[in-house]
Motif scaffolding. Structure first.
Motif, PDB file in Angstrom:
ATOM      1  N   ALA A  15       0.848  -1.187   0.000  1.00  0.00           N
ATOM      2  CA  ALA A  15       0.000   0.000   0.000  1.00  0.00           C
ATOM      3  C   ALA A  15       0.880   1.232   0.000  1.00  0.00           C
ATOM      4  O   ALA A  15       1.934   1.246   0.620  1.00  0.00           O
ATOM      5  N   PHE A  16       0.429   2.243  -0.716  1.00  0.00           N
ATOM      6  CA  PHE A  16       1.121   3.523  -0.716  1.00  0.00           C
ATOM      7  C   PHE A  16       0.588   4.415   0.391  1.00  0.00           C
ATOM      8  O   PHE A  16      -0.587   4.329   0.758  1.00  0.00           O
ATOM      9  N   THR A  17       1.439   5.297   0.875  1.00  0.00           N
ATOM     10  CA  THR A  17       1.000   6.452   1.645  1.00  0.00           C
ATOM     11  C   THR A  17       1.474   7.668   0.859  1.00  0.00           C
ATOM     12  O   THR A  17       2.507   7.617   0.189  1.00  0.00           O
ATOM     13  N   TYR A  18       0.706   8.750   0.913  1.00  0.00           N
ATOM     14  CA  TYR A  18       1.060   9.965   0.185  1.00  0.00           C
ATOM     15  C   TYR A  18       0.884  11.144   1.125  1.00  0.00           C
ATOM     16  O   TYR A  18      -0.214  11.394   1.629  1.00  0.00           O
ATOM     17  N   GLU A  19       1.997  11.831   1.367  1.00  0.00           N
ATOM     18  CA  GLU A  19       1.944  12.971   2.268  1.00  0.00           C
ATOM     19  C   GLU A  19       3.037  13.964   1.906  1.00  0.00           C
ATOM     20  O   GLU A  19       4.205  13.581   1.769  1.00  0.00           O
ATOM     21  N   GLY A  25       5.785   3.364  -0.623  1.00  0.00           N
ATOM     22  CA  GLY A  25       5.159   2.059  -0.746  1.00  0.00           C
ATOM     23  C   GLY A  25       6.095   0.970  -0.282  1.00  0.00           C
ATOM     24  O   GLY A  25       7.251   1.220   0.065  1.00  0.00           O
ATOM     25  N   THR A  26       5.604  -0.237  -0.274  1.00  0.00           N
ATOM     26  CA  THR A  26       6.405  -1.390   0.128  1.00  0.00           C
ATOM     27  C   THR A  26       7.467  -1.697  -0.914  1.00  0.00           C
ATOM     28  O   THR A  26       8.595  -2.020  -0.582  1.00  0.00           O
ATOM     29  N   TYR A  27       7.123  -1.591  -2.200  1.00  0.00           N
ATOM     30  CA  TYR A  27       8.019  -1.990  -3.278  1.00  0.00           C
ATOM     31  C   TYR A  27       8.648  -0.822  -4.025  1.00  0.00           C
ATOM     32  O   TYR A  27       9.597  -1.011  -4.768  1.00  0.00           O
ATOM     33  N   MET A  28       8.101   0.374  -3.871  1.00  0.00           N
ATOM     34  CA  MET A  28       8.694   1.550  -4.506  1.00  0.00           C
ATOM     35  C   MET A  28       8.334   2.796  -3.715  1.00  0.00           C
ATOM     36  O   MET A  28       7.354   2.824  -2.998  1.00  0.00           O
ATOM     37  N   ARG A  29       9.179   3.833  -3.896  1.00  0.00           N
ATOM     38  CA  ARG A  29       8.924   5.133  -3.271  1.00  0.00           C
ATOM     39  C   ARG A  29       9.497   6.215  -4.164  1.00  0.00           C
ATOM     40  O   ARG A  29      10.468   5.985  -4.870  1.00  0.00           O
ATOM     41  N   PHE A  30       8.858   7.387  -4.132  1.00  0.00           N
ATOM     42  CA  PHE A  30       9.302   8.489  -4.975  1.00  0.00           C
ATOM     43  C   PHE A  30       8.721   9.800  -4.463  1.00  0.00           C
ATOM     44  O   PHE A  30       7.832   9.815  -3.619  1.00  0.00           O
ATOM     45  N   ALA A  31       9.252  10.897  -5.008  1.00  0.00           N
ATOM     46  CA  ALA A  31       8.726  12.220  -4.714  1.00  0.00           C
ATOM     47  C   ALA A  31       7.852  12.640  -5.891  1.00  0.00           C
ATOM     48  O   ALA A  31       8.199  12.409  -7.048  1.00  0.00           O
ATOM     49  N   TYR A  32       6.702  13.268  -5.595  1.00  0.00           N
ATOM     50  CA  TYR A  32       5.764  13.704  -6.630  1.00  0.00           C
ATOM     51  C   TYR A  32       5.541  15.204  -6.506  1.00  0.00           C
ATOM     52  O   TYR A  32       5.258  15.713  -5.424  1.00  0.00           O
ATOM     53  N   ASN A  33       5.662  15.924  -7.629  1.00  0.00           N
ATOM     54  CA  ASN A  33       5.414  17.357  -7.670  1.00  0.00           C
ATOM     55  C   ASN A  33       4.009  17.579  -8.219  1.00  0.00           C
ATOM     56  O   ASN A  33       3.768  17.357  -9.410  1.00  0.00           O
TER      57      ASN A  33
END
Length: 111
Positions: A15-19, A25-33
């Motif tokens: 599951a992703f969290t977005y803040e 996420g468990t398998y990936m993470r990134f920064a979003y603009n």
């Protein structure tokens, strides 16, 4: 036992969290603009205790935000005008860009 910041009992159910621009996420993470629709610092997998860098950035030309970005379980979605960026965290990392018109998408690989 929860995996990282994800409140699921095992890594099988991602599951992703977005803040504040961070998608974790468990398998990936990134920064979003949220203004440009850009994605930076895409990490996936783990070697030892360190995440593996996959991509430096993804830029979508002429991205005009249409709705707020949101994470729902293993899906993160950000809508722009005639374009949608969707990330999947189930159980591999995937970023998908769909556009209803021709546009330039620039992907920079990690060095």
């Amino acid at each position: 036992m929860p995996v990282g910041d994800i409140p699921w009992p095992t890594a099988l159910f991602a599951a992703f969290t977005y803040e504040r621009g961070h998608v974790l996420g468990t398998y990936m993470r990134f920064a979003y603009n949220s203004t440009s629709g850009g994605v930076t610092s895409v990490f996936g997998g783990v070697v030892g205790d360190l995440p593996v860098p996959y991509l430096d950035s993804i830029a979508i030309d002429e991205f005009a935000p249409a709705r707020s970005a949101a994470a729902h379980g293993p899906i993160f979605e950000a809508d722009g005008y005639l374009v949608t960026l969707t990330a999947h965290d189930d159980p591999t990392g995937l970023i998908e860009i769909r556009s209803d018109m021709a546009r330039v998408v620039t992907i920079e690989l990690s060095v």
